[in-house]
Design a protein around this motif. Structure first.
Motif, PDB file in Angstrom:
ATOM      1  N   PHE A 122       0.720  -1.214  -0.067  1.00  0.00           N
ATOM      2  CA  PHE A 122       0.150  -0.686   0.096  1.00  0.00           C
ATOM      3  C   PHE A 122       0.835   1.484   0.066  1.00  0.00           C
ATOM      4  O   PHE A 122       0.678   2.490  -0.601  1.00  0.00           O
ATOM      5  CB  PHE A 122      -1.237  -0.236   0.880  1.00  0.00           C
ATOM      6  N   LEU A 123       2.263   0.938   0.457  1.00  0.00           N
ATOM      7  CA  LEU A 123       2.883   3.003   1.059  1.00  0.00           C
ATOM      8  C   LEU A 123       3.395   3.315  -0.137  1.00  0.00           C
ATOM      9  O   LEU A 123       4.062   3.618  -0.259  1.00  0.00           O
ATOM     10  CB  LEU A 123       3.883   2.183   2.169  1.00  0.00           C
ATOM     11  N   SER A 124       3.504   2.079  -0.666  1.00  0.00           N
ATOM     12  CA  SER A 124       4.538   1.931  -2.007  1.00  0.00           C
ATOM     13  C   SER A 124       4.207   2.051  -3.296  1.00  0.00           C
ATOM     14  O   SER A 124       4.656   3.392  -3.963  1.00  0.00           O
ATOM     15  CB  SER A 124       4.767   0.018  -2.623  1.00  0.00           C
ATOM     16  N   LEU A 125       3.124   2.404  -3.337  1.00  0.00           N
ATOM     17  CA  LEU A 125       2.017   2.713  -4.199  1.00  0.00           C
ATOM     18  C   LEU A 125       1.527   4.547  -3.805  1.00  0.00           C
ATOM     19  O   LEU A 125       1.740   4.972  -4.613  1.00  0.00           O
ATOM     20  CB  LEU A 125       0.751   1.740  -4.844  1.00  0.00           C
ATOM     21  N   LYS A 126       1.778   4.094  -2.816  1.00  0.00           N
ATOM     22  CA  LYS A 126       1.087   5.976  -2.645  1.00  0.00           C
ATOM     23  C   LYS A 126       2.620   6.941  -2.093  1.00  0.00           C
ATOM     24  O   LYS A 126       2.545   7.674  -3.034  1.00  0.00           O
ATOM     25  CB  LYS A 126       1.011   5.992  -0.925  1.00  0.00           C
ATOM     26  N   VAL A 133      -6.856  -1.643  -4.216  1.00  0.00           N
ATOM     27  CA  VAL A 133      -7.978  -0.577  -3.689  1.00  0.00           C
ATOM     28  C   VAL A 133      -7.865   0.136  -2.830  1.00  0.00           C
ATOM     29  O   VAL A 133      -8.067   1.650  -2.724  1.00  0.00           O
ATOM     30  CB  VAL A 133      -9.319  -2.234  -3.947  1.00  0.00           C
ATOM     31  N   HIS A 134      -6.623  -0.361  -1.653  1.00  0.00           N
ATOM     32  CA  HIS A 134      -6.858   0.463  -0.452  1.00  0.00           C
ATOM     33  C   HIS A 134      -5.992   1.766  -0.756  1.00  0.00           C
ATOM     34  O   HIS A 134      -6.227   3.100  -0.349  1.00  0.00           O
ATOM     35  CB  HIS A 134      -5.992  -0.437   1.028  1.00  0.00           C
ATOM     36  N   ALA A 135      -4.803   2.051  -1.867  1.00  0.00           N
ATOM     37  CA  ALA A 135      -4.218   3.414  -2.213  1.00  0.00           C
ATOM     38  C   ALA A 135      -5.165   3.558  -3.861  1.00  0.00           C
ATOM     39  O   ALA A 135      -4.498   5.087  -4.255  1.00  0.00           O
ATOM     40  CB  ALA A 135      -2.953   2.645  -2.613  1.00  0.00           C
ATOM     41  N   ASP A 136      -6.684   3.821  -3.868  1.00  0.00           N
ATOM     42  CA  ASP A 136      -7.754   4.190  -4.510  1.00  0.00           C
ATOM     43  C   ASP A 136      -7.221   3.515  -6.092  1.00  0.00           C
ATOM     44  O   ASP A 136      -6.914   4.565  -7.023  1.00  0.00           O
ATOM     45  CB  ASP A 136      -7.811   5.740  -4.000  1.00  0.00           C
ATOM     46  N   ILE A 192       7.250   8.419   5.668  1.00  0.00           N
ATOM     47  CA  ILE A 192       6.539   9.734   6.956  1.00  0.00           C
ATOM     48  C   ILE A 192       4.833   9.164   6.353  1.00  0.00           C
ATOM     49  O   ILE A 192       4.288   9.137   7.850  1.00  0.00           O
ATOM     50  CB  ILE A 192       6.181  10.768   5.420  1.00  0.00           C
ATOM     51  N   MET A 193       4.895   8.316   5.669  1.00  0.00           N
ATOM     52  CA  MET A 193       2.959   8.036   5.269  1.00  0.00           C
ATOM     53  C   MET A 193       2.951   6.835   6.384  1.00  0.00           C
ATOM     54  O   MET A 193       1.934   6.658   7.097  1.00  0.00           O
ATOM     55  CB  MET A 193       3.130   7.229   3.940  1.00  0.00           C
ATOM     56  N   SER A 194       4.373   6.109   6.288  1.00  0.00           N
ATOM     57  CA  SER A 194       4.006   4.967   7.699  1.00  0.00           C
ATOM     58  C   SER A 194       3.632   5.594   9.007  1.00  0.00           C
ATOM     59  O   SER A 194       3.156   5.075   9.913  1.00  0.00           O
ATOM     60  CB  SER A 194       5.229   4.530   7.994  1.00  0.00           C
ATOM     61  N   GLY A 195       3.784   6.702   8.920  1.00  0.00           N
ATOM     62  CA  GLY A 195       3.841   7.359  10.715  1.00  0.00           C
ATOM     63  C   GLY A 195       4.710   7.762  11.583  1.00  0.00           C
ATOM     64  O   GLY A 195       4.678   7.628  12.763  1.00  0.00           O
TER      65      GLY A 195
END
Ligand SMILES: *Cc1c(COP(=O)(O)O)cnc(C)c1O
Length: 399
Positions: A68-72, A97-100, A211-214
């Motif tokens: 998911f984070l890779s796609l984001k 799907v989670h990454a839209d 950053i997106m991982s938190g």
């Protein structure tokens, strides 16, 4: 059957983990960003990147979170079409799907690997990214895939969840695409119950993923990446909070040294069983590709000359009666590896006759590295015996 080997139990966690777990329990220091430096998660990232020959690693809650984070991190537009093999685990299209984004399923051959002709056809229909799931550790033709990805100028993410220790032309799987993602869930080569990691050589991609991982506020300063790659993204990215905690890292770190042994034993076990299954007229283990050195902890084989779903079920039952549980991906209800069960994907279920035919006759048996030769013989005898019992029978009646 009482003497059937248990193929589900994990290996014990190396004793070296205990002292570190005790230390963490005593200090209560479980959050990766509390310590100013050298938190177990940070040390694991350094060690894993080094082991794989990658510049950067980011540990997260699961391989699905890493995908998911890779796609984001790739900053794909909403609705981007992401090509994946139609033979994978349901969590993979779910991460898309989670990454839209929109998963686009590509046909898989009876050797469990991506069909390059269909891959090319799907690229021609329009794609924004490629996510290669090396399902059950079977490596698709990465030479052909990387060449086509370059031709279409698309990023490749490798789902190497089940491929730790596998190489392609001697290169670690997960380092061939732009990003590689691995799992530490209990059924994978390294067991932390749950956990995942992504690796890449791209500082900007890893900065965004971190950053997106938190890594909120200035926690990114605890990651060894050129600092200006982070400063650029400060306050501009969502915080999905899917970090790894220190206890997981404490369980994983001593297992890194076990990887070469698990790979060696897993491969030897697999190849021994494969050679014996291939002697049966009813069972076929597809060959690996030439460039590939595998690290299997399970075996997949096809039922040959099958004329009905019933006979596949009969084989499954006969193996079960001998104490060996066989999964036929397409036969069990609600199987998460059968693409027609991924009803959460927008649009009609795609027509993928080749993948479907494979899923209806491909068998899956766990084969953990810790099994003994005796265990392996038991498994082979049960499988071959079940096949002979079920498939030889009609012949006897026919003569
Ligand atoms: C296990 C697995 C996943 C999911 O990994 P998690 O860490 O459980 O999210 C994804 N892809 C493949 C090929 C897997 O085997």
């Amino acid at each position: 059957m009482s003497n059937a080997p248990n193929v589900y139990d994990a290996e014990p966690i190396p004793a070296a983990a205990r002292a570190e777990i005790e230390r963490l329990l005593n200090s209560g220091d479980l959050f990766r960003y509390t310590a100013p430096e050298n938190a177990p998660v940070a040390l694991l990232e350094r060690e894993f990147a080094e082991m794989m020959g990658a510049k950067y690693a980011l540990c997260v809650a699961s391989c699905s979170a890493a995908l998911f984070l890779s796609l984001k991190a790739l900053d794909l537009p909403r609705g981007a079409r992401v090509l994946i093999p139609a033979f994978t685990f349901g969590a993979v299209p779910s991460a898309i799907v989670h990454a839209d984004c929109q998963p686009v399923l590509v046909e898989v051959g009876d050797n469990y690997r991506i069909d390059i002709n269909d891959f090319r056809a799907k690229l021609n229909q329009g794609a924004d990214a490629i996510l290669i799931s090396h399902m059950r550790g079977h490596t698709s033709d990465m030479d052909a895939i990387m060449a086509l990805a370059a031709e279409y100028d698309l990023p490749v993410v490798e789902d190497a969840a089940h491929s730790l220790g596998t190489t392609w032309h001697g290169r670690n799987i997960g380092t061939i695409g732009k990003i590689g993602c691995f799992s530490f869930q209990s059924y994978k080569l390294i067991n932390a119950g749950e956990g995942g990691v992504m690796i890449t050589d791209d500082p900007d991609l890893i900065a965004r993923a971190i950053i997106m991982s938190g890594a909120y506020e200035h926690n990114w300063k605890k990651h060894p990446v050129l600092q200006d790659h982070f400063a650029r993204w400060q306050n501009k990215l969502p915080l999905y909070n899917t970090r790894m905690q220190n206890l997981s890292a404490a369980v994983i770190r001593p297992q890194l040294a076990e990887v070469p042994r698990r790979v060696r034993d897993g491969r030897a076990n697999h190849d021994y069983v494969a050679e014996r299954l291939n002697r049966s007229a009813w069972l076929a283990v597809p060959d690996k590709l030439d460039a590939e050195e595998r690290a299997p902890d399970s075996i997949q084989f096809n039922l040959v000359g099958l004329n009905s779903e019933d006979s596949a079920r009969a084989f499954q039952d006969a193996a079960n009666a001998r104490g060996i549980s066989v999964q036929i991906f397409g036969l069990s209800t609600d199987n998460a590896r059968a693409y027609w069960n991924w009803e959460f994907i927008d649009g009609p279920v795609p027509d993928l006759p080749q993948t479907k035919a494979m899923l209806m006759r491909a068998c899956d048996v766990r084969l953990p590295a810790r099994l003994t030769r005796e265990d392996l013989d038991y498994i082979v005898d049960a499988l071959v015996g079940a096949a002979e019992q079920v498939f030889d029978a009609p012949r006897a009646f026919g003569t």
